[in-house]
Design an enzyme around this catalytic site. Structure first.
Site, mmCIF file in Angstrom:
data_model
loop_
_atom_site.group_PDB
_atom_site.id
_atom_site.type_symbol
_atom_site.label_atom_id
_atom_site.label_comp_id
_atom_site.label_asym_id
_atom_site.label_seq_id
_atom_site.Cartn_x
_atom_site.Cartn_y
_atom_site.Cartn_z
ATOM 1 N N PRO A 97 5.172 0.113 0.563
ATOM 2 C CA PRO A 97 4.564 0.311 0.269
ATOM 3 C C PRO A 97 3.088 0.174 0.303
ATOM 4 O O PRO A 97 2.470 -1.055 0.864
ATOM 5 C CB PRO A 97 3.795 0.130 -1.359
ATOM 6 C CG PRO A 97 4.931 -1.229 -1.340
ATOM 7 C CD PRO A 97 5.567 -1.044 0.569
ATOM 8 N N GLU A 98 1.519 1.138 0.538
ATOM 9 C CA GLU A 98 0.897 1.361 0.893
ATOM 10 C C GLU A 98 -0.056 1.040 -0.043
ATOM 11 O O GLU A 98 -0.240 0.983 -1.089
ATOM 12 C CB GLU A 98 0.364 2.126 2.249
ATOM 13 C CG GLU A 98 1.014 2.194 3.452
ATOM 14 C CD GLU A 98 1.303 2.742 4.804
ATOM 15 O OE1 GLU A 98 -0.388 3.439 5.060
ATOM 16 O OE2 GLU A 98 2.210 3.205 5.232
#
Ligand SMILES: [Zn+2]
Length: 287
Positions: free
Chosen positions: A2-3
């Site tokens: 996840p960013e």
């Protein structure tokens, strides 16, 4: 992994669901890797607190906690006695790593195999940290001062942004991924931002003109904000706190579009490996 937009989406979802709830007790699994603070420290810091807010700092999910006793002094067992910190504030900091997830469940739901932490809430629900690959990290601080490394891309000014890359000899793509510079921009959003700014990923960061850096600054913000609005990008198995997928992957213009026609000029999108990461760009639109 996840960013920023995915972590923002997850943090907002958690805030909606557990803000105001109380952590009654904490169970921690036997694997040591996910625990940056000791299991004892984490359990002691969390138990008997109220979740005042859940928010994103960089790529971390931060639970702002306050002692239960600060709520009109209503504590059954004076657990607050163990909350020694003077200002009473503390934070639970969660980094999801590659595969980490925070789930809000009822206790009857079977715990997935890779559950490393369970916080039992006074609402009767459980907050579970699940992470098959164990790159995620849990820690606690008692001073509310957690800011994470690097600069926050959603609030960085054009001047600050330009300064980050001054004199850097690495390719701009690698510099964008450097979490000590900008915090939270990963592979997807670096590729998408460089496309929107019309800059080739291999260009030397320190050699970009101020006009190019200004375009990139605007592109990074635009891409991240658009992705947050769409709930992040669901590539691999990303889902938010409620198990919903994001939709920004439908807006990707270069990421994972190798050999497909550029959406602007129809030139096939190229892929190269830069710093070990697959990198996608249009050889015509990006200079
Ligand atoms: Zn193009």
């Amino acid at each position: 992994m996840p960013e920023l937009p995915e972590v923002e989406t997850i943090a907002r979802g958690l805030d909606q669901r557990v803000r105001g709830d109380f952590i009654e007790s904490v169970w921690l699994g036997s694997h040591r890797e996910p625990l940056k603070s000791s299991a004892q420290e984490i359990a002691a810091a969390l138990a008997g607190t109220r979740i005042a807010k859940v928010r994103r700092v960089g790529k971390h999910i931060v639970f702002d906690l306050e002692p239960k006793s600060s709520q009109n002094g209503v504590t059954k067992t004076q657990r607050a006695a163990s909350l020694s910190s003077r200002n009473g504030g503390r934070q639970w900091i969660v980094h999801l790593g590659m595969t980490g997830r925070m789930l809000v469940c009822s206790p009857e739901e079977a715990s997935p195999k890779h559950t490393h932490a369970i916080a039992s809430l006074s609402s009767g629900r459980e907050l579970r940290f699940v992470d098959p690959r164990r790159f995620g990290r849990l820690s606690v601080t008692t001073d509310r001062g957690f800011t994470g490394p690097g600069t926050e891309p959603l609030t960085v000014t054009a001047d600050e942004f330009a300064k980050l890359f001054r004199g850097r000899k690495t390719p701009i793509k690698a510099a964008l991924l450097n979490q000590k510079l900008l915090h939270g921009v990963g592979n997807i959003y670096a590729d998408e931002s460089l496309f929107r700014a019309g800059i080739r990923p291999r260009r030397q960061a320190g050699r970009l003109s101020r006009a190019e850096l200004d375009r990139l600054h605007a592109a990074v913000k635009q891409v991240l904000k658009e992705a947050i609005r769409l709930g992040g990008s669901s590539v691999s198995d990303y889902v938010d706190a409620e198990g919903r997928e994001g939709f920004f992957q439908l807006r990707h213009r270069v990421y994972l579009r190798t050999a497909k026609p550029c959406l602007v000029c129809r030139t096939p999108i190229k892929r190269l490996v830069l710093g070990g990461r697959g990198t996608h760009y249009c050889p015509k639109c990006q200079r």
